[in-house]
Scaffold this motif. Structure first.
Motif, PDB file in Angstrom:
ATOM      1  N   ILE A 102     -17.443  -3.111 -19.035  1.00  0.00           N
ATOM      2  CA  ILE A 102     -17.228  -2.845 -17.611  1.00  0.00           C
ATOM      3  C   ILE A 102     -16.811  -4.118 -16.892  1.00  0.00           C
ATOM      4  O   ILE A 102     -15.926  -4.105 -16.036  1.00  0.00           O
ATOM      5  N   THR A 103     -17.443  -5.230 -17.263  1.00  0.00           N
ATOM      6  CA  THR A 103     -17.069  -6.503 -16.643  1.00  0.00           C
ATOM      7  C   THR A 103     -15.593  -6.801 -16.865  1.00  0.00           C
ATOM      8  O   THR A 103     -14.876  -7.191 -15.935  1.00  0.00           O
ATOM      9  N   ILE A 104     -15.130  -6.599 -18.097  1.00  0.00           N
ATOM     10  CA  ILE A 104     -13.722  -6.852 -18.395  1.00  0.00           C
ATOM     11  C   ILE A 104     -12.834  -5.912 -17.583  1.00  0.00           C
ATOM     12  O   ILE A 104     -11.829  -6.322 -16.995  1.00  0.00           O
ATOM     13  N   PHE A 105     -13.261  -4.630 -17.530  1.00  0.00           N
ATOM     14  CA  PHE A 105     -12.476  -3.660 -16.786  1.00  0.00           C
ATOM     15  C   PHE A 105     -12.385  -4.046 -15.313  1.00  0.00           C
ATOM     16  O   PHE A 105     -11.314  -3.999 -14.707  1.00  0.00           O
ATOM     17  N   ILE A 106     -13.507  -4.459 -14.738  1.00  0.00           N
ATOM     18  CA  ILE A 106     -13.505  -4.869 -13.332  1.00  0.00           C
ATOM     19  C   ILE A 106     -12.584  -6.078 -13.147  1.00  0.00           C
ATOM     20  O   ILE A 106     -11.853  -6.170 -12.153  1.00  0.00           O
ATOM     21  N   GLY A 107     -12.596  -6.990 -14.118  1.00  0.00           N
ATOM     22  CA  GLY A 107     -11.713  -8.148 -14.039  1.00  0.00           C
ATOM     23  C   GLY A 107     -10.254  -7.735 -13.995  1.00  0.00           C
ATOM     24  O   GLY A 107      -9.469  -8.238 -13.180  1.00  0.00           O
ATOM     25  N   ILE A 108      -9.879  -6.772 -14.848  1.00  0.00           N
ATOM     26  CA  ILE A 108      -8.492  -6.307 -14.867  1.00  0.00           C
ATOM     27  C   ILE A 108      -8.153  -5.603 -13.554  1.00  0.00           C
ATOM     28  O   ILE A 108      -7.082  -5.799 -12.978  1.00  0.00           O
ATOM     29  N   VAL A 109      -9.110  -4.794 -13.047  1.00  0.00           N
ATOM     30  CA  VAL A 109      -8.882  -4.105 -11.773  1.00  0.00           C
ATOM     31  C   VAL A 109      -8.715  -5.117 -10.650  1.00  0.00           C
ATOM     32  O   VAL A 109      -7.844  -4.971  -9.786  1.00  0.00           O
ATOM     33  N   ALA A 110      -9.528  -6.164 -10.676  1.00  0.00           N
ATOM     34  CA  ALA A 110      -9.411  -7.204  -9.641  1.00  0.00           C
ATOM     35  C   ALA A 110      -8.019  -7.824  -9.671  1.00  0.00           C
ATOM     36  O   ALA A 110      -7.402  -8.056  -8.625  1.00  0.00           O
ATOM     37  N   PHE A 111      -7.510  -8.057 -10.883  1.00  0.00           N
ATOM     38  CA  PHE A 111      -6.147  -8.594 -11.004  1.00  0.00           C
ATOM     39  C   PHE A 111      -5.128  -7.625 -10.431  1.00  0.00           C
ATOM     40  O   PHE A 111      -4.207  -8.018  -9.708  1.00  0.00           O
ATOM     41  N   LEU A 112      -5.310  -6.332 -10.717  1.00  0.00           N
ATOM     42  CA  LEU A 112      -4.370  -5.331 -10.209  1.00  0.00           C
ATOM     43  C   LEU A 112      -4.381  -5.301  -8.685  1.00  0.00           C
ATOM     44  O   LEU A 112      -3.333  -5.231  -8.047  1.00  0.00           O
ATOM     45  N   ILE A 113      -5.593  -5.355  -8.097  1.00  0.00           N
ATOM     46  CA  ILE A 113      -5.692  -5.339  -6.631  1.00  0.00           C
ATOM     47  C   ILE A 113      -4.997  -6.564  -6.049  1.00  0.00           C
ATOM     48  O   ILE A 113      -4.219  -6.471  -5.093  1.00  0.00           O
ATOM     49  N   TYR A 114      -5.233  -7.724  -6.670  1.00  0.00           N
ATOM     50  CA  TYR A 114      -4.615  -8.973  -6.216  1.00  0.00           C
ATOM     51  C   TYR A 114      -3.092  -8.869  -6.248  1.00  0.00           C
ATOM     52  O   TYR A 114      -2.396  -9.189  -5.280  1.00  0.00           O
ATOM     53  N   LEU A 115      -2.572  -8.348  -7.368  1.00  0.00           N
ATOM     54  CA  LEU A 115      -1.127  -8.229  -7.526  1.00  0.00           C
ATOM     55  C   LEU A 115      -0.561  -7.224  -6.532  1.00  0.00           C
ATOM     56  O   LEU A 115       0.500  -7.446  -5.935  1.00  0.00           O
ATOM     57  N   GLU A 116      -1.297  -6.142  -6.324  1.00  0.00           N
ATOM     58  CA  GLU A 116      -0.813  -5.115  -5.409  1.00  0.00           C
ATOM     59  C   GLU A 116      -0.718  -5.640  -3.983  1.00  0.00           C
ATOM     60  O   GLU A 116       0.242  -5.382  -3.267  1.00  0.00           O
ATOM     61  N   ARG A 117      -1.725  -6.409  -3.589  1.00  0.00           N
ATOM     62  CA  ARG A 117      -1.700  -6.963  -2.229  1.00  0.00           C
ATOM     63  C   ARG A 117      -0.527  -7.906  -2.045  1.00  0.00           C
ATOM     64  O   ARG A 117       0.129  -7.920  -1.005  1.00  0.00           O
ATOM     65  N   LYS A 118      -0.261  -8.711  -3.105  1.00  0.00           N
ATOM     66  CA  LYS A 118       0.879  -9.612  -3.009  1.00  0.00           C
ATOM     67  C   LYS A 118       2.183  -8.814  -2.925  1.00  0.00           C
ATOM     68  O   LYS A 118       3.080  -9.144  -2.153  1.00  0.00           O
ATOM     69  N   LEU A 119       2.265  -7.755  -3.713  1.00  0.00           N
ATOM     70  CA  LEU A 119       3.459  -6.905  -3.683  1.00  0.00           C
ATOM     71  C   LEU A 119       3.634  -6.263  -2.317  1.00  0.00           C
ATOM     72  O   LEU A 119       4.748  -6.171  -1.797  1.00  0.00           O
ATOM     73  N   ASN A 120       2.522  -5.833  -1.727  1.00  0.00           N
ATOM     74  CA  ASN A 120       2.588  -5.231  -0.395  1.00  0.00           C
ATOM     75  C   ASN A 120       3.225  -6.188   0.597  1.00  0.00           C
ATOM     76  O   ASN A 120       4.109  -5.808   1.365  1.00  0.00           O
ATOM     77  N   SER A 121       2.753  -7.446   0.568  1.00  0.00           N
ATOM     78  CA  SER A 121       3.281  -8.396   1.556  1.00  0.00           C
ATOM     79  C   SER A 121       4.746  -8.688   1.282  1.00  0.00           C
ATOM     80  O   SER A 121       5.537  -8.887   2.207  1.00  0.00           O
ATOM     81  N   LEU A 122       5.133  -8.686   0.002  1.00  0.00           N
ATOM     82  CA  LEU A 122       6.541  -8.910  -0.334  1.00  0.00           C
ATOM     83  C   LEU A 122       7.403  -7.763   0.168  1.00  0.00           C
ATOM     84  O   LEU A 122       8.475  -7.973   0.759  1.00  0.00           O
ATOM     85  N   GLU A 123       6.921  -6.540  -0.027  1.00  0.00           N
ATOM     86  CA  GLU A 123       7.644  -5.366   0.456  1.00  0.00           C
ATOM     87  C   GLU A 123       7.821  -5.421   1.968  1.00  0.00           C
ATOM     88  O   GLU A 123       8.893  -5.148   2.502  1.00  0.00           O
ATOM     89  N   GLU A 124       6.722  -5.803   2.645  1.00  0.00           N
ATOM     90  CA  GLU A 124       6.775  -5.927   4.094  1.00  0.00           C
ATOM     91  C   GLU A 124       7.838  -6.924   4.513  1.00  0.00           C
ATOM     92  O   GLU A 124       8.626  -6.675   5.430  1.00  0.00           O
ATOM     93  N   GLN A 125       7.857  -8.036   3.809  1.00  0.00           N
ATOM     94  CA  GLN A 125       8.811  -9.098   4.128  1.00  0.00           C
ATOM     95  C   GLN A 125      10.244  -8.590   3.985  1.00  0.00           C
ATOM     96  O   GLN A 125      11.085  -8.802   4.851  1.00  0.00           O
ATOM     97  N   ILE A 126      10.502  -7.894   2.875  1.00  0.00           N
ATOM     98  CA  ILE A 126      11.847  -7.377   2.639  1.00  0.00           C
ATOM     99  C   ILE A 126      12.228  -6.368   3.721  1.00  0.00           C
ATOM    100  O   ILE A 126      13.310  -6.418   4.299  1.00  0.00           O
ATOM    101  N   ASN A 127      11.302  -5.450   4.038  1.00  0.00           N
ATOM    102  CA  ASN A 127      11.590  -4.415   5.028  1.00  0.00           C
ATOM    103  C   ASN A 127      11.831  -5.004   6.413  1.00  0.00           C
ATOM    104  O   ASN A 127      12.706  -4.566   7.136  1.00  0.00           O
ATOM    105  N   ASN A 128      11.019  -6.007   6.769  1.00  0.00           N
ATOM    106  CA  ASN A 128      11.181  -6.623   8.080  1.00  0.00           C
ATOM    107  C   ASN A 128      12.517  -7.325   8.219  1.00  0.00           C
ATOM    108  O   ASN A 128      13.172  -7.257   9.242  1.00  0.00           O
TER     109      ASN A 128
END
Lengths: 352, 69, 218
Positions: free
Chosen positions: B41-67
């Motif tokens: 579970i610890t490993i799984f949470i670690g991978i999920v944390a990475f996914l959330i981190y990457l998703e947030r960065k992608l969100n801001s990039l998308e926002e930047q492109i759209n703006n």
């Protein structure tokens, strides 16, 4: 699709490591022993709780105490109480060819489970020590042949029990971290040879994943330690200190990056530091722990290494693939981060 | 949308953790298998944390492109 | 009351500035954490006499301070001219040798001070002197190089600790191990430990020679 084959491989191997690592059963073992007395010259009964056994009432189970290298004391009777519980009685002679008080190894053997043992299981005391006489008056007993049972099973270890399976999930985190950081160092070298910003981005992404793996290694180790050593973290244990320091080295990498303004200089200094950090980390992780006298981890303090006693062939069958699988998987994570960073750089260049 | 995903993930983690608690009670005495569950579970949470981190960065990039468009 | 409000505003401004430079904050936190961790690790590993670990921790803090300024003062234009004439390798080797003597002298001084004011439990004086010398090489190599790196940042002193302390730990742990043998009256096998320490020094030196030109470029 062609260049993604290694990701499929990573997933397949990790699934194999999880399924095989969880489904292969443990060998039988002895969990607990209740002893009726400790003095020699009387009949002593022991109630033995076993693990992963399937005794049925009426099964013939032999057991003996290993008195010394040559002499064994066989049980006179065995009574099965449960599929994992039985009573053994030993007719202990007054004189034992051993020191006054000693913890003897209990070996159990039957046709279904094969032999298994527990060291220092039964304590016996004798009034006086006379090895010569004890040997000459030792009762004659029928030798029972040790018949091994075929089948793939993980070894049973006291304290660890089922958690020996964590070998496939905790240890590969560290292996993957070292491989990932090695790749980060290679990209740093590439950057110094040819300053392309994509190399720097690759080194940075790989280092980030390396740090993630290191943190996961610490956390999973912590969980495992809590259940076996009884503590989340101990400063007495050299490997824990050393891995935490390795993490500090790489945390500093990111702080160093954020402290330099100029992009080109940032990439260059960070590459130089990354290479130096890896070179300094190798003796830290692999030499220093071996110099220190004692460790709870296998393979340190003059032990023969992670092999031999600690890692038998059935464990290896899952352990080595697990390392490859987790490493490939981590490269996948790093690649995602790399591609994102590359894209962001492109976007920023275009819009600025 | 983001909020709901976050809550969903929280519920997921919570249910997994409580399942671990149950496993702890029934298996604690025998084989310490809960330790393996905890590590996975610890490993799984670690991978999920990475996914959330990457998703947030992608969100801001998308926002930047759209703006900028 | 009104005279106090500007102070409050200034404090808020400081906080805002600190928050804007998040890396400085993270650096400070890592600084605290690294220092305490290094101290704790070295002191905990030592079971017999704390003298040993204490000596090396004091040595570390003294030498870090001494070496920090290595690259900070560029000096007058005459010095710059000398730097331009010489190659990067010559510069780093000169600095390492100078720092080696500096660190060695400081370590000898602290050894003398330790035996004067505390106690001198060393049984094998020659072995300990050799340990000090090998330690000086290691300290001077790592710290000179780290000072070259941290000179590229604005926060020189903090980065000396953040980058230098963790990197120097393998050397300190080997030194503590070797000192343990110098403390015992029965001389045990110590050639192996000396070889390891010398090998670490040698490898670090090689890597520094390769890497330094990239730092010296500008």
């Amino acid at each position: 699709m062609k260049k993604h084959w290694w990701k499929a491989l990573a997933v397949l191997i990790v699934i194999y490591a999880i399924i095989a690592g969880l489904l292969i059963p443990l060998k039988p073992g002895i969990l607990q022993i209740k002893q009726s007395g400790i003095n020699s010259g009387q009949v002593i009964t022991t109630e033995v709780n076993t693990y992963n056994t399937s005794y049925k009432v009426g099964d013939k189970v032999d057991a003996y105490l290993k008195i010394n290298d040559k002499v064994k004391l066989y049980s006179t009777s065995s009574q099965i109480l449960d599929k994992a519980k039985l009573k053994l009685s030993f007719d202990v002679p007054a004189l034992l060819p051993q020191v006054k008080s000693f913890d003897y190894t209990l070996v159990m053997v039957d046709a279904k489970h094969g032999p298994f043992l527990r060291p220092s299981a039964v304590t016996l005391k004798q009034e006086r020590v006379d090895i010569e006489k004890a040997l000459s008056s030792w009762p004659k007993q029928n030798e029972v042949a040790l018949k091994f049972v075929d089948g793939t099973k993980f070894p049973f270890r006291a304290v660890l029990y089922e958690s020996i399976r964590n070998t496939f999930y905790h240890v590969p985190m560290w292996f993957a971290m070292v491989f990932i950081l090695l790749a980060a160092m290679i990209y740093s070298i590439k950057y110094l040879r040819k300053p392309k910003s994509s190399y720097d981005i690759a080194a940075r992404s790989l280092t980030a994943i390396g740090v993630l793996l290191g943190v996961l290694g610490c956390l999973t180790g912590s969980v495992w330690a809590k259940g076996t050593w009884g503590t989340w973290w101990t400063f007495q244990e050299i490997k824990l200190n050393v891995s935490a320091i390795a993490l500090l080295i790489y945390f500093a990498y990111f702080i160093l990056r954020s402290a330099i303004q100029d992009d080109e200089q940032k990439a260059r200094v960070a590459s130089v530091y990354n290479i130096f950090a890896f070179v300094a980390m190798v003796p830290l992780l692999f030499v220093v722990p071996r110099m220190v006298a004692s460790s709870l981890h296998p393979g340190n303090g003059g032990n023969p290494g992670f092999g031999g006693e600690d890692l038998d062939n059935t464990l290896r069958m899952v352990f080595y693939p697990a390392i490859i699988g987790w490493t490939l998987f981590s490269f996948w994570l790093a690649q995602l981060l790399y591609r994102y960073e590359l894209l962001r750089e492109k976007v920023e260049e275009e819009f600025d | 949308m983001k909020k709901y995903t976050f809550i969903l993930i929280l519920i997921l983690i919570n249910s997994v953790l409580s399942a671990q608690e149950e496993a702890k009670i029934s298996l604690h005495s025998s084989g310490k298998i809960y330790l393996v569950v905890g590590v996975l579970i610890t490993i799984f949470i670690g991978i999920v944390a990475f996914l959330i981190y990457l998703e947030r960065k992608l969100n801001s990039l998308e926002e930047q492109i759209n703006n900028d468009e | 009351m009104s005279s106090l409000s500007p102070i409050w505003e200034l404090i808020k401004l400081e906080l805002k500035l600190e928050w804007r430079m998040k890396y400085a904050l993270a650096g400070a936190i890592l600084y605290v954490f690294t220092t305490i961790f290094v101290l704790y690790t070295t002191l905990q590993n030592e079971q017999t006499i704390p003298w040993n670990a204490l000596f090396w921790m004091v040595a570390l803090f003294i030498t870090v301070n001494a070496v920090t300024k290595s690259f900070a003062s560029s000096g007058s234009s005459d010095n710059l001219y000398l730097y331009q004439l010489s190659s990067a390798h010559q510069v780093i080797i000169a600095k390492i040798i100078y720092n080696l003597f500096l660190v060695f002298a400081l370590l000898l001084l602290s050894y003398a001070a330790f035996s004067l004011f505390i106690v001198n439990p060393i049984q094998h004086n020659n072995l300990f002197l050799l340990t000090i010398f090998l330690g000086s090489i290691g300290f001077s190599l790592v710290l000179t190089f780290v000072s070259a790196i941290s000179n590229k940042t604005k926060n020189n002193a903090v980065f000396m600790a953040i980058l230098g302390f963790p990197l120097i730990i393998p050397i300190i742990l080997s030194l503590v191990k070797l000192t343990e043998k110098a403390l015992e009256s029965s001389s045990k096998e110590y050639l192996n430990d000396i070889a390891i320490l010398a090998a670490i020094d040698f490898i670090l030196f090689g890597v520094i020679l390769i890497l330094f030109p990239f730092l010296w470029k500008d």
